[in-house]
Design an enzyme around this catalytic site. Structure first.
Site, short mmCIF file in Angstrom:
data_model
loop_
_atom_site.label_atom_id
_atom_site.label_comp_id
_atom_site.label_asym_id
_atom_site.label_seq_id
_atom_site.Cartn_x
_atom_site.Cartn_y
_atom_site.Cartn_z
N LYS A 169 -43.86 12.90 4.96
CA LYS A 169 -43.91 11.98 6.12
C LYS A 169 -44.94 11.17 5.74
O LYS A 169 -44.80 9.72 5.51
CB LYS A 169 -44.20 12.61 7.27
CG LYS A 169 -44.62 11.85 8.44
CD LYS A 169 -43.52 10.79 8.77
CE LYS A 169 -43.71 9.57 9.68
NZ LYS A 169 -42.44 8.85 10.07
N CYS A 197 -47.91 3.33 12.26
CA CYS A 197 -47.68 4.42 11.39
C CYS A 197 -47.94 3.90 9.99
O CYS A 197 -48.96 4.52 9.53
CB CYS A 197 -45.99 4.42 11.31
SG CYS A 197 -45.39 4.75 13.23
N1 SAJ Z 1 -44.24 -5.22 6.42
C1 SAJ Z 1 -44.37 -6.36 5.20
N2 SAJ Z 1 -43.48 -6.58 4.13
C2 SAJ Z 1 -42.46 -5.85 4.20
C3 SAJ Z 1 -42.00 -5.08 5.03
C4 SAJ Z 1 -42.97 -4.78 6.25
O1 SAJ Z 1 -45.52 -6.87 5.38
O2 SAJ Z 1 -41.78 -6.16 3.17
C5 SAJ Z 1 -45.22 -5.04 7.46
C6 SAJ Z 1 -44.40 -5.41 8.75
O3 SAJ Z 1 -44.60 -6.98 9.25
C7 SAJ Z 1 -45.13 -4.55 9.88
C8 SAJ Z 1 -45.48 -3.58 8.93
O4 SAJ Z 1 -45.37 -3.87 7.58
O5 SAJ Z 1 -46.28 -5.31 10.18
C9 SAJ Z 1 -44.67 -2.28 9.09
O6 SAJ Z 1 -43.36 -2.66 9.39
P1 SAJ Z 1 -42.28 -1.59 8.85
O7 SAJ Z 1 -41.04 -2.25 9.28
O8 SAJ Z 1 -42.43 -1.41 7.41
O9 SAJ Z 1 -42.43 -0.34 9.56
P2 SAJ Z 1 -42.53 0.48 10.78
O10 SAJ Z 1 -43.97 0.83 10.90
O11 SAJ Z 1 -42.04 -0.17 11.91
O12 SAJ Z 1 -42.00 1.92 10.66
C10 SAJ Z 1 -42.39 2.80 9.74
C11 SAJ Z 1 -40.83 3.13 8.82
N3 SAJ Z 1 -41.46 3.61 7.75
C12 SAJ Z 1 -40.93 3.55 6.31
O13 SAJ Z 1 -40.20 2.68 6.28
C13 SAJ Z 1 -41.29 4.18 5.10
C14 SAJ Z 1 -40.06 4.20 9.58
O14 SAJ Z 1 -39.22 4.55 9.08
C15 SAJ Z 1 -41.00 5.18 10.18
O15 SAJ Z 1 -40.44 6.15 10.86
C16 SAJ Z 1 -42.21 4.62 11.00
O16 SAJ Z 1 -43.02 3.75 10.04
C17 SAJ Z 1 -43.04 5.84 11.51
O17 SAJ Z 1 -42.87 6.18 12.85
O18 SAJ Z 1 -43.78 6.48 10.68
#
Ligand code: SAJ
Length: 420
Positions: free
Chosen positions: A212, A266
């Protein structure tokens, strides 16, 4: 033994959808939460969080009496613990909620029960939880004492659902199952197979805990790479969005997108759990966190430079100048403002700027307390008509729908490459 009653401890963003998924498969589910408001809301068939499709599933499950919420744990065949694990002090994981949850179910545990920890946790947390349970119930045996013969089975099975798509990913994603023994894993797989369409992939508890943390650290490191590129490109006069698009045409390159920083509960938190346990070895993971946490401050400096240019060119006074910030949520097309770099940037701009700051966030109707009195919630059209400096922070669909050619302003700080 199959599972006729299932108890989910913690009815938040993960626990409530999980409870609802079991209940939708006609299992008797008792949800437990210390928050009376959440319990009352769920018992009315309503939800206290925002997640597409969840409301309908909870409504039906409560109406059909498969789902019920309470503040006091009850005896069940299986328990799933899905409580928060924030950090404390110098980014160390705070296990107080897991400890409290374990201690709250200990008195009602019966022989043959399965206990699953779902909360994101440091390596070793499941063994620690098993010890708390064993200390509270010397009359029962646990896997660390009796192995496969234990009265209670214990496993670590992390959630990995994406906020905004929880009800789909909960069912479709593969699930990592980390039993303390093979029997624990087999029983946990049997439990999740009640609703799971993805595969149960079996390992041990410590590997599942690390898995995780690894998934979210992987994403954080990759976003940090993109964010670092955006700083280098700004200095070199290169369009980072075009650069990434071109580099990604290579068959083995897949760079993520830069942004105003990394938000949510997360990705900005979990990598620190690895760093806290292995500070010497996790140099890349720590640096990625620092790169991503620094990005909002870099954005603020870009805004200050754009404002300075605008003042020089227009001859206006600072207090006559309007800055519009586009987006407050932590990622596109959601209304979740918690741990959002866009919020942090908007707040810092509004505190610094002597003129008006407009905030455009189509997914909310009222500004959060932090921003009330500091800036004004404006519509997209209003902001595009009135503002002198535009700060693009979240690539919400309505913003992307507005063509860049129709944007009049010369001073744009675009952290998402929408109006570049
Ligand atoms: N972000 C970027 N650039 C990107 C992708 C995301 O700057 O290319 C930023 C987003 O804007 C945001 C942050 O990252 O601020 C996180 O967003 P996210 O969509 O990557 O993830 P979360 O936090 O919504 O969900 C994550 C997911 N983890 C992964 O994709 C590895 C989800 O599958 C997990 O279950 C979740 O964390 C969790 O609960 O841990």
């Amino acid at each position: 033994m199959s599972f006729s009653t299932i108890s989910v401890i913690g009815l938040g963003y993960i626990g409530l959808p999980t409870a609802a998924a079991f209940a939708s498969r006609q299992k008797k589910v008792v949800g437990v939460d210390i928050n009376q408001h959440a319990v009352d809301t769920i018992n009315r068939g309503e939800i206290h969080i925002v997640e597409p499709e969840l409301g309908d599933v909870v409504k039906a499950a409560v109406a059909q009496q498969f789902l019920r919420a309470t503040t006091t744990p009850e005896t069940a065949d299986a328990y799933l613990i899905a409580v928060p694990t924030p950090f404390k002090g110098e980014h160390e994981p705070d296990m107080v909620y897991v400890e409290a949850a374990a201690k709250s179910i200990a008195p009602v545990l019966k022989k043959g029960a399965l206990v699953i920890l779902e909360s994101t946790s440091p390596v070793g947390a499941t063994e620690q939880m098993a010890q708390w349970l064993a200390d509270a119930r010397p009359d029962l045996t646990f896997p660390q004492q009796a192995g496969e013969q234990a009265d209670i089975n214990i496993a670590y099975c992390p959630e990995r659902v994406l906020p905004g798509q929880v009800m789909v990913e909960l069912i479709k994603n593969d699930r990592v199952i980390g039993g303390m023994t093979p029997v624990c894993s087999a029983r946990a797989s049997e439990l999740y197979n009640i609703f799971l369409e993805g595969e149960c992939v079996v390992t041990n508890a410590r590997t599942a805990e690390m898995c995780k943390l690894t998934e979210n650290s992987f994403r954080d490191v990759n976003i940090a790479f993109a964010n670092e590129l955006s700083l280098i490109c700004a200095d070199q006069g290169i369009n980072v969005w075009e650069l990434i698009r071109l580099a990604n045409r290579h068959p083995r390159v897949n760079i993520l997108q830069p942004g105003p920083g990394v938000g949510g509960h997360c990705i900005a938190v979990d990598p620190w759990f690895i760093v806290a346990q292995n500070p010497e070895q996790s140099r890349l993971i720590r640096t990625a966190r620092e790169v991503n946490d620094h990005k909002p401050h870099w954005v603020i400096n870009q805004v200050k430079a754009a404002v300075a240019d605008c003042l020089t060119t227009t001859g206006k006074r600072a207090n006559e100048l309007k800055i519009a910030c586009f987006g407050l949520a932590f990622k596109p097309n959601i209304d979740d403002l918690r741990e959002s770099p866009a919020m942090e940037i908007t707040q810092l701009i509004a505190q610094w700027h002597s003129g008006e700051t407009l905030a455009v966030e189509p997914n909310i109707h009222q500004l959060p307390k932090k921003l009330a009195g500091l800036c004004r919630l404006a519509t997209l059209d209003e902001a595009l008509n009135d503002a002198d400096v535009l700060v693009m922070l979240v690539d919400h669909n309505p913003f992307k729908a507005r063509s860049a050619e129709r944007i009049q302003q010369q001073y744009i700080v675009d952290t998402k490459g929408v109006w570049r």
